[in-house]
Scaffold this motif. Sequence first.
Motif, PDB file in Angstrom:
ATOM      1  N   ASP A  66       0.980 -18.542   0.626  1.00  0.00           N
ATOM      2  CA  ASP A  66      -0.072 -18.383   1.629  1.00  0.00           C
ATOM      3  C   ASP A  66       0.450 -17.692   2.886  1.00  0.00           C
ATOM      4  O   ASP A  66      -0.179 -16.757   3.403  1.00  0.00           O
ATOM      5  CB  ASP A  66      -0.671 -19.743   1.996  1.00  0.00           C
ATOM      6  N   ASN A  67       1.601 -18.130   3.394  1.00  0.00           N
ATOM      7  CA  ASN A  67       2.180 -17.510   4.593  1.00  0.00           C
ATOM      8  C   ASN A  67       2.548 -16.056   4.333  1.00  0.00           C
ATOM      9  O   ASN A  67       2.358 -15.194   5.201  1.00  0.00           O
ATOM     10  CB  ASN A  67       3.418 -18.276   5.049  1.00  0.00           C
ATOM     11  N   TRP A  68       3.086 -15.771   3.148  1.00  0.00           N
ATOM     12  CA  TRP A  68       3.473 -14.392   2.816  1.00  0.00           C
ATOM     13  C   TRP A  68       2.243 -13.483   2.788  1.00  0.00           C
ATOM     14  O   TRP A  68       2.255 -12.386   3.338  1.00  0.00           O
ATOM     15  CB  TRP A  68       4.194 -14.343   1.479  1.00  0.00           C
ATOM     16  N   LEU A  69       1.162 -13.947   2.161  1.00  0.00           N
ATOM     17  CA  LEU A  69      -0.036 -13.122   2.053  1.00  0.00           C
ATOM     18  C   LEU A  69      -0.664 -12.860   3.417  1.00  0.00           C
ATOM     19  O   LEU A  69      -1.189 -11.773   3.660  1.00  0.00           O
ATOM     20  CB  LEU A  69      -1.062 -13.798   1.129  1.00  0.00           C
ATOM     21  N   LEU A  70      -0.612 -13.839   4.302  1.00  0.00           N
ATOM     22  CA  LEU A  70      -1.194 -13.650   5.631  1.00  0.00           C
ATOM     23  C   LEU A  70      -0.400 -12.653   6.462  1.00  0.00           C
ATOM     24  O   LEU A  70      -0.966 -11.942   7.301  1.00  0.00           O
ATOM     25  CB  LEU A  70      -1.299 -14.991   6.358  1.00  0.00           C
ATOM     26  N   LYS A  71       0.922 -12.562   6.235  1.00  0.00           N
ATOM     27  CA  LYS A  71       1.770 -11.667   7.009  1.00  0.00           C
ATOM     28  C   LYS A  71       1.830 -10.255   6.431  1.00  0.00           C
ATOM     29  O   LYS A  71       2.086  -9.301   7.150  1.00  0.00           O
ATOM     30  CB  LYS A  71       3.197 -12.221   7.088  1.00  0.00           C
ATOM     31  N   ALA A  72       1.596 -10.105   5.116  1.00  0.00           N
ATOM     32  CA  ALA A  72       1.789  -8.820   4.445  1.00  0.00           C
ATOM     33  C   ALA A  72       0.648  -7.855   4.768  1.00  0.00           C
ATOM     34  O   ALA A  72      -0.494  -8.251   4.986  1.00  0.00           O
ATOM     35  CB  ALA A  72       1.872  -9.023   2.940  1.00  0.00           C
ATOM     36  N   GLY A  73       0.987  -6.557   4.757  1.00  0.00           N
ATOM     37  CA  GLY A  73      -0.002  -5.515   4.988  1.00  0.00           C
ATOM     38  C   GLY A  73      -0.687  -5.104   3.697  1.00  0.00           C
ATOM     39  O   GLY A  73      -0.179  -5.344   2.594  1.00  0.00           O
ATOM     40  N   ASP A  74      -1.858  -4.467   3.822  1.00  0.00           N
ATOM     41  CA  ASP A  74      -2.620  -4.054   2.649  1.00  0.00           C
ATOM     42  C   ASP A  74      -1.906  -3.010   1.813  1.00  0.00           C
ATOM     43  O   ASP A  74      -2.107  -2.936   0.602  1.00  0.00           O
ATOM     44  CB  ASP A  74      -3.983  -3.482   3.067  1.00  0.00           C
ATOM     45  N   LYS A  76       1.142  -2.766   0.865  1.00  0.00           N
ATOM     46  CA  LYS A  76       2.118  -3.308  -0.083  1.00  0.00           C
ATOM     47  C   LYS A  76       1.460  -4.103  -1.211  1.00  0.00           C
ATOM     48  O   LYS A  76       1.949  -4.122  -2.330  1.00  0.00           O
ATOM     49  CB  LYS A  76       3.116  -4.221   0.630  1.00  0.00           C
ATOM     50  N   LEU A  77       0.358  -4.772  -0.929  1.00  0.00           N
ATOM     51  CA  LEU A  77      -0.239  -5.699  -1.886  1.00  0.00           C
ATOM     52  C   LEU A  77      -1.044  -4.976  -2.958  1.00  0.00           C
ATOM     53  O   LEU A  77      -1.674  -3.958  -2.699  1.00  0.00           O
ATOM     54  CB  LEU A  77      -1.159  -6.684  -1.160  1.00  0.00           C
ATOM     55  N   SER A  78      -1.030  -5.547  -4.167  1.00  0.00           N
ATOM     56  CA  SER A  78      -1.864  -5.022  -5.245  1.00  0.00           C
ATOM     57  C   SER A  78      -3.302  -5.496  -5.027  1.00  0.00           C
ATOM     58  O   SER A  78      -3.586  -6.322  -4.150  1.00  0.00           O
ATOM     59  CB  SER A  78      -1.352  -5.513  -6.589  1.00  0.00           C
ATOM     60  N   ALA A  79      -4.211  -4.992  -5.846  1.00  0.00           N
ATOM     61  CA  ALA A  79      -5.621  -5.362  -5.716  1.00  0.00           C
ATOM     62  C   ALA A  79      -5.821  -6.857  -5.958  1.00  0.00           C
ATOM     63  O   ALA A  79      -6.584  -7.514  -5.241  1.00  0.00           O
ATOM     64  CB  ALA A  79      -6.464  -4.551  -6.693  1.00  0.00           C
ATOM     65  N   SER A  80      -5.124  -7.402  -6.954  1.00  0.00           N
ATOM     66  CA  SER A  80      -5.273  -8.838  -7.238  1.00  0.00           C
ATOM     67  C   SER A  80      -4.696  -9.686  -6.109  1.00  0.00           C
ATOM     68  O   SER A  80      -5.241 -10.734  -5.772  1.00  0.00           O
ATOM     69  CB  SER A  80      -4.616  -9.199  -8.564  1.00  0.00           C
ATOM     70  N   ALA A  81      -3.596  -9.233  -5.507  1.00  0.00           N
ATOM     71  CA  ALA A  81      -2.996  -9.978  -4.394  1.00  0.00           C
ATOM     72  C   ALA A  81      -3.909  -9.929  -3.159  1.00  0.00           C
ATOM     73  O   ALA A  81      -4.018 -10.920  -2.430  1.00  0.00           O
ATOM     74  CB  ALA A  81      -1.620  -9.422  -4.061  1.00  0.00           C
ATOM     75  N   ARG A  82      -4.570  -8.787  -2.925  1.00  0.00           N
ATOM     76  CA  ARG A  82      -5.520  -8.692  -1.805  1.00  0.00           C
ATOM     77  C   ARG A  82      -6.701  -9.639  -2.018  1.00  0.00           C
ATOM     78  O   ARG A  82      -7.206 -10.259  -1.080  1.00  0.00           O
ATOM     79  CB  ARG A  82      -6.008  -7.256  -1.639  1.00  0.00           C
ATOM     80  N   LYS A  83      -7.124  -9.779  -3.280  1.00  0.00           N
ATOM     81  CA  LYS A  83      -8.228 -10.688  -3.608  1.00  0.00           C
ATOM     82  C   LYS A  83      -7.822 -12.131  -3.331  1.00  0.00           C
ATOM     83  O   LYS A  83      -8.600 -12.904  -2.760  1.00  0.00           O
ATOM     84  CB  LYS A  83      -8.607 -10.501  -5.074  1.00  0.00           C
ATOM     85  N   VAL A  84      -6.595 -12.497  -3.707  1.00  0.00           N
ATOM     86  CA  VAL A  84      -6.100 -13.851  -3.458  1.00  0.00           C
ATOM     87  C   VAL A  84      -5.991 -14.099  -1.958  1.00  0.00           C
ATOM     88  O   VAL A  84      -6.359 -15.168  -1.474  1.00  0.00           O
ATOM     89  CB  VAL A  84      -4.735 -14.068  -4.156  1.00  0.00           C
ATOM     90  N   ARG A  85      -5.515 -13.095  -1.203  1.00  0.00           N
ATOM     91  CA  ARG A  85      -5.398 -13.266   0.248  1.00  0.00           C
ATOM     92  C   ARG A  85      -6.768 -13.491   0.877  1.00  0.00           C
ATOM     93  O   ARG A  85      -6.922 -14.322   1.767  1.00  0.00           O
ATOM     94  CB  ARG A  85      -4.735 -12.046   0.893  1.00  0.00           C
ATOM     95  N   LYS A  86      -7.772 -12.772   0.391  1.00  0.00           N
ATOM     96  CA  LYS A  86      -9.130 -12.940   0.911  1.00  0.00           C
ATOM     97  C   LYS A  86      -9.629 -14.368   0.660  1.00  0.00           C
ATOM     98  O   LYS A  86     -10.244 -14.977   1.541  1.00  0.00           O
ATOM     99  CB  LYS A  86     -10.059 -11.927   0.235  1.00  0.00           C
ATOM    100  N   GLU A  87      -9.336 -14.915  -0.522  1.00  0.00           N
ATOM    101  CA  GLU A  87      -9.723 -16.290  -0.840  1.00  0.00           C
ATOM    102  C   GLU A  87      -8.998 -17.284   0.065  1.00  0.00           C
ATOM    103  O   GLU A  87      -9.595 -18.255   0.535  1.00  0.00           O
ATOM    104  CB  GLU A  87      -9.415 -16.613  -2.298  1.00  0.00           C
TER     105      GLU A  87
END
Length: 97
Positions: A66-74, A76-87
């Motif tokens: 959770d902390n990693w996803l909140l800090k990471a930029g768009d 670097k993240l894959s589409a599925s990881a961006r979806k998880v971050r949104k959730e």
Amino acid sequence: MSRICELTGKGRQVGHNVSHANNKTKRTFLPNLQNVTLLSDALGKGIKMRVSTHGLRTVEHNGGLDNWLLKAGDDKLSASARKVRKEVVKKLAEKAA
């Protein structure tokens, strides 16, 4: 399936094999990708991802997925990881309200 880390965006690199006679031939360097299930505290479930070992170390260093996803930029993240971050963001907003 492409050889790209879903969290860090780390992909293949290109270089040379160099012989003793200094002959150079093209080769690729592939990232060390692992299929892992990372636990999300906010969502309360595991998320399956294909992540490099370097990415796993950074997730642990940042205190979890959770902390990693909140800090990471768009970028670097894959589409599925961006979806998880949104959730995760949505769930954390519900808890805060």
